[in-house]
Design a protein around this motif. Structure first.
Motif, short mmCIF file in Angstrom:
data_model
loop_
_atom_site.label_atom_id
_atom_site.label_comp_id
_atom_site.label_asym_id
_atom_site.label_seq_id
_atom_site.Cartn_x
_atom_site.Cartn_y
_atom_site.Cartn_z
N ALA A 59 0.84 -1.21 0.00
CA ALA A 59 0.00 0.00 0.00
C ALA A 59 0.87 1.25 0.00
CB ALA A 59 -0.95 -0.01 1.20
N ALA A 60 1.95 1.23 0.79
CA ALA A 60 2.86 2.38 0.82
C ALA A 60 3.53 2.57 -0.53
CB ALA A 60 3.91 2.19 1.92
N GLY A 61 3.91 1.48 -1.18
CA GLY A 61 4.54 1.57 -2.50
C GLY A 61 3.60 2.14 -3.54
N VAL A 62 2.35 1.71 -3.52
CA VAL A 62 1.36 2.23 -4.47
C VAL A 62 1.12 3.72 -4.23
CG1 VAL A 62 -1.07 2.10 -5.19
CG2 VAL A 62 0.25 -0.01 -4.85
N ALA A 63 0.94 4.10 -2.97
CA ALA A 63 0.70 5.52 -2.64
C ALA A 63 1.90 6.38 -3.03
CB ALA A 63 0.40 5.68 -1.16
N LEU A 64 3.10 5.88 -2.77
CA LEU A 64 4.30 6.64 -3.13
C LEU A 64 4.44 6.75 -4.64
CD1 LEU A 64 6.88 8.10 -2.37
CD2 LEU A 64 8.01 5.86 -2.19
N ALA A 65 4.22 5.65 -5.35
CA ALA A 65 4.32 5.69 -6.81
C ALA A 65 3.31 6.67 -7.40
CB ALA A 65 4.11 4.29 -7.39
N ALA A 66 2.09 6.67 -6.89
CA ALA A 66 1.07 7.59 -7.39
C ALA A 66 1.46 9.04 -7.10
CB ALA A 66 -0.29 7.26 -6.78
N SER A 67 1.99 9.29 -5.90
CA SER A 67 2.42 10.65 -5.54
C SER A 67 3.53 11.12 -6.47
CB SER A 67 2.92 10.67 -4.10
OG SER A 67 1.90 10.35 -3.20
N TRP A 68 4.52 10.25 -6.68
CA TRP A 68 5.62 10.61 -7.57
C TRP A 68 5.14 10.81 -9.00
CZ3 TRP A 68 10.06 6.81 -5.80
CH2 TRP A 68 10.64 7.30 -4.63
N LEU A 69 4.22 9.98 -9.45
CA LEU A 69 3.70 10.11 -10.81
C LEU A 69 3.02 11.47 -11.01
CD1 LEU A 69 3.22 8.75 -13.55
CD2 LEU A 69 1.09 7.86 -12.62
N VAL A 70 2.22 11.88 -10.03
CA VAL A 70 1.55 13.18 -10.12
C VAL A 70 2.59 14.30 -10.14
CG1 VAL A 70 0.06 14.81 -8.88
CG2 VAL A 70 -0.64 12.41 -9.14
N GLU A 71 3.59 14.20 -9.28
CA GLU A 71 4.63 15.23 -9.23
C GLU A 71 5.40 15.30 -10.55
OE1 GLU A 71 6.46 18.45 -7.53
OE2 GLU A 71 4.86 17.29 -6.61
N PRO A 100 12.02 18.62 -3.99
CA PRO A 100 11.92 18.20 -2.59
C PRO A 100 10.58 17.54 -2.24
CG PRO A 100 12.88 20.39 -2.73
CD PRO A 100 12.41 20.03 -4.11
N ASP A 101 9.55 17.80 -3.03
CA ASP A 101 8.27 17.14 -2.77
C ASP A 101 8.42 15.63 -2.84
OD1 ASP A 101 7.25 19.69 -2.68
OD2 ASP A 101 6.04 19.51 -4.50
N LEU A 102 9.27 15.14 -3.72
CA LEU A 102 9.47 13.70 -3.86
C LEU A 102 9.94 13.08 -2.55
CD1 LEU A 102 11.24 13.75 -7.34
CD2 LEU A 102 8.84 13.20 -6.88
N LEU A 103 10.82 13.78 -1.84
CA LEU A 103 11.28 13.31 -0.53
C LEU A 103 10.14 13.27 0.48
CD1 LEU A 103 13.45 12.61 1.62
CD2 LEU A 103 13.69 15.09 1.95
N TRP A 104 9.34 14.32 0.51
CA TRP A 104 8.27 14.39 1.51
C TRP A 104 7.18 13.37 1.24
CZ3 TRP A 104 9.19 16.10 6.04
CH2 TRP A 104 10.25 16.99 6.21
N TYR A 105 6.96 13.01 -0.03
CA TYR A 105 6.04 11.92 -0.33
C TYR A 105 6.58 10.62 0.24
CZ TYR A 105 4.05 15.15 -3.81
OH TYR A 105 3.47 16.22 -4.45
N ALA A 106 7.89 10.41 0.11
CA ALA A 106 8.50 9.20 0.66
C ALA A 106 8.39 9.16 2.18
CB ALA A 106 9.97 9.10 0.23
N VAL A 107 8.55 10.31 2.82
CA VAL A 107 8.38 10.38 4.28
C VAL A 107 6.95 10.00 4.65
CG1 VAL A 107 8.37 11.94 6.28
CG2 VAL A 107 10.24 12.05 4.61
N GLY A 108 5.98 10.49 3.89
CA GLY A 108 4.58 10.13 4.15
C GLY A 108 4.33 8.65 3.99
N ALA A 109 4.89 8.04 2.96
CA ALA A 109 4.72 6.60 2.75
C ALA A 109 5.38 5.81 3.87
CB ALA A 109 5.31 6.19 1.39
#
Length: 127
Positions: A59-71, A100-109
């Protein structure tokens, strides 16, 4: 399984409230990066609402991938065009790429994975 979906939906609602609270209470980098983190948290809860049997890491991987894709999509300009026409698109897709958003998405995941894994272990051990 129905209980898992309910918990995920409640967590999604709480995440939206937290995000709105952050926007109202803070400004600048703190608000921006907290918002990025919470964006991935919201996606995580929505992933679990749709697929409640997913393990926390998946679930964390999917959420992170989606966040990165949007960014990364923001590099194309398409989200900015959509955001110009719709406030909802602006909230969901953003407008401008910011590395830097990419990092914060990873922190969220990572936060989601940690909380979910800890909660599952506590339930499994009867705590």
């Amino acid at each position: 399984m129905m209980l898992r979906r309910l918990v995920a939906c409640l967590a999604a609602g709480a995440t939206v409230v937290a995000g709105l609270g952050v926007r109202a209470a803070f400004e600048g980098a703190a608000a921006k990066y907290a918002g990025d983190l919470l964006y991935t948290v919201l996606l995580y809860t929505l992933v679990l609402a749709a697929a409640p049997r997913l393990r926390p890491a998946r679930a964390a991987g999917v959420a992170l991938a989606a966040s990165w894709l949007v960014e990364l999509a923001q590099l194309t300009g398409i989200p900015a065009d959509l955001a110009a026409r719709s406030p909802v698109a602006r909230l969901v897709l953003g407008t401008t790429f910011n590395a830097p958003d990419l990092l914060w998405y990873a922190v969220g995941a990572l936060l989601c994975w940690t909380v979910h894994t800890t909660a599952r272990a506590a339930v499994a051990h009867g705590a």
